[in-house]
Design a protein around this motif. Sequence first.
Motif, mmCIF file in Angstrom:
data_model
loop_
_atom_site.group_PDB
_atom_site.id
_atom_site.type_symbol
_atom_site.label_atom_id
_atom_site.label_comp_id
_atom_site.label_asym_id
_atom_site.label_seq_id
_atom_site.Cartn_x
_atom_site.Cartn_y
_atom_site.Cartn_z
ATOM 1 N N GLY A 86 -0.498 25.229 -7.955
ATOM 2 C CA GLY A 86 -0.407 23.920 -8.488
ATOM 3 C C GLY A 86 0.488 22.899 -8.399
ATOM 4 N N VAL A 87 1.716 23.738 -9.268
ATOM 5 C CA VAL A 87 2.897 22.715 -9.646
ATOM 6 C C VAL A 87 3.400 22.232 -8.896
ATOM 7 N N GLU A 88 4.008 23.025 -8.182
ATOM 8 C CA GLU A 88 4.365 23.224 -6.248
ATOM 9 C C GLU A 88 4.045 21.312 -6.463
ATOM 10 N N SER A 89 2.504 22.275 -5.307
ATOM 11 C CA SER A 89 1.657 21.030 -4.622
ATOM 12 C C SER A 89 2.258 19.749 -5.842
ATOM 13 N N SER A 90 1.634 20.006 -7.115
ATOM 14 C CA SER A 90 1.594 18.331 -7.979
ATOM 15 C C SER A 90 2.819 17.835 -7.594
ATOM 16 N N VAL A 91 3.426 18.591 -7.458
ATOM 17 C CA VAL A 91 5.128 17.282 -7.719
ATOM 18 C C VAL A 91 5.865 17.123 -6.505
ATOM 19 N N ALA A 92 4.574 17.211 -5.318
ATOM 20 C CA ALA A 92 5.368 16.743 -4.076
ATOM 21 C C ALA A 92 4.581 16.031 -3.758
ATOM 22 N N GLU A 93 2.937 15.896 -4.373
ATOM 23 C CA GLU A 93 2.694 14.603 -4.051
ATOM 24 C C GLU A 93 2.748 13.416 -5.146
ATOM 25 N N VAL A 94 3.784 13.830 -6.406
ATOM 26 C CA VAL A 94 3.830 12.773 -6.586
ATOM 27 C C VAL A 94 5.622 12.595 -5.797
ATOM 28 N N VAL A 95 6.412 12.674 -5.695
ATOM 29 C CA VAL A 95 7.635 12.144 -4.330
ATOM 30 C C VAL A 95 6.896 11.407 -3.747
ATOM 31 N N ALA A 96 5.840 11.966 -2.935
ATOM 32 C CA ALA A 96 5.166 11.461 -1.594
ATOM 33 C C ALA A 96 4.490 10.476 -2.015
ATOM 34 N N ARG A 97 3.567 10.293 -3.091
ATOM 35 C CA ARG A 97 3.284 8.573 -3.075
ATOM 36 C C ARG A 97 4.369 7.180 -3.746
ATOM 37 N N VAL A 98 5.231 7.931 -4.587
ATOM 38 C CA VAL A 98 6.624 7.014 -5.084
ATOM 39 C C VAL A 98 6.883 6.583 -3.891
ATOM 40 N N THR A 99 7.207 7.424 -2.749
ATOM 41 C CA THR A 99 8.190 6.899 -1.723
ATOM 42 C C THR A 99 7.290 5.784 -0.678
ATOM 43 N N GLU A 100 6.181 6.805 -0.685
ATOM 44 C CA GLU A 100 5.015 5.520 -0.399
ATOM 45 C C GLU A 100 4.960 4.447 -0.419
ATOM 46 N N LEU A 101 5.127 4.333 -2.186
ATOM 47 C CA LEU A 101 4.381 2.977 -2.701
ATOM 48 C C LEU A 101 5.699 1.950 -2.892
ATOM 49 N N LEU A 102 6.874 2.506 -2.457
ATOM 50 C CA LEU A 102 8.355 1.894 -2.614
ATOM 51 C C LEU A 102 8.206 1.403 -0.958
ATOM 52 N N GLY A 103 7.331 1.616 0.099
ATOM 53 C CA GLY A 103 7.599 1.128 1.055
ATOM 54 C C GLY A 103 8.857 2.069 1.866
ATOM 55 N N LEU A 104 8.836 3.306 1.906
ATOM 56 C CA LEU A 104 10.144 3.658 1.708
ATOM 57 C C LEU A 104 10.380 5.395 3.149
ATOM 58 N N ASP A 105 11.430 5.102 3.945
ATOM 59 C CA ASP A 105 10.847 6.407 4.863
ATOM 60 C C ASP A 105 11.510 7.792 3.798
#
Length: 460
Positions: A86-105
């Motif tokens: 669950g640590v890995e999935s939590s970190v991966a979700e934060v990185v994906a969320r910030v990437t999306e919210l910045l409007g980045l690919d």
Amino acid sequence: MSEAPARCRQAVKGIDASGPYPVEYRFAYAPSAERHLVVVLAGPDDPDGYGWATGEMDDLPANILWIRDRFDGGSASYLCRAMDFGVESSVAEVVARVTELLGLDRAEVTLWGSGRGGSAALHLGLKHGYGNIVAVGPEFALGSTLRERRPAAARHVLGEPTADDDARALDALLPDLLASGVHPQAHLYVVLPPNDEPDAGRELCLGLLRRYRNADLVQRTFPLLHLAHMLVAGLVPRLTPAPRAEGRPSAGLPGIGGYLKSTSVVQGSFAAPVVLSPGPDDLLAATGVRLVGRAPGAVRVSLWENGTYLASAPVTQDGDWSWTRRTWTPGEHNVRLFAVDAYGYQSQRTEAQFTVSDHLTPGALRTRPAAATPVVQRPEAYLEVPVHRVGFTGFATGAARVGFRENGAVLGECAVAPDGAWSWAPDGPWSGGPHTVEVFSIGAADTESRPVAVTFAAES
């Protein structure tokens, strides 16, 4: 709570608790809204669980997200806690969320890490398809190496006792991922220590890395921050263009701004701690000053003065806290406090103001009169009350007002009649279910009494 790293970049601190494990982060906007995000993952020896966070990257024209390697009280290498991924999935979700919210690919993201942070950069970057990966001195056998070199960390990651099968499972994590050939278009930069002793596991992984057409083994003497600037600019040392989306979003993009606010380490809904004593009119001796207060819902209260950390006072299950300092300098003092909950979120700040004199004997205190503890007549403890008929009555002899709090949040207050009687009812109905309300009296000089807790159930 915002802070400035060693140079000039302003970093916002927050905690994303939406996943299985809360993720602590720091985020800094790009100085000119450049379309790139650098995600920095710490190694085991990086201070405070953050890597490259002492000013090295201040000149980098990119958004920077530092993720702290501290999960359930220890380093988890961004992977697992007692083999719970669950640590890995939590970190991966934060990185994906910030990437999306910045409007980045994802092609516009660089994962950057040192040591086991470099291993995490390889693992997360390849598994989740990010454009650039820089791994400085990564470890490849993630289980056995940890057991040999860091037994305490191994117990945190693998669980107790550390099982051979679990260590072997972590050892196979990176080799299996590289052997699968996942994300073949990634730009990979692996920096190896000059005196690193080769072993079979490392040589296997380096051989698998060489199958990636955009993989480079970088000499430790190569200027890494120069590499970072090139990647942010969309270039790699081979000078091939990295995919880039068109347009330049503003630094005030509503999505990321809302996310930073909602996950800020300082939460407006988390009530500031209450200081019951000393008060602003108190004059105390220079030795043995004791601060006492309330902080329901917190696990500790952090105390500071003039920007200097003083202490951390534990909070009891009943919400009480206290702290005593042996010696204070004479004069006025203004101590700032905030409460911290079990997840690490912080409350708003409050202050304790008092004056110290070296002309008083220890234990001497000149203070305003304390407020009388209120007596609550209604509602009776542990009874059921209709949601539309919840009201409070009682006595508080000598008090000026009576206040009401629930979960640290002030609900309201009422005046006390000359005969000491008081009554208060909220403007609207209560939510159904159990409630515990703290009732406290307030003296003429705004001193608070010790609260009385009343527990009841509101029934619809």
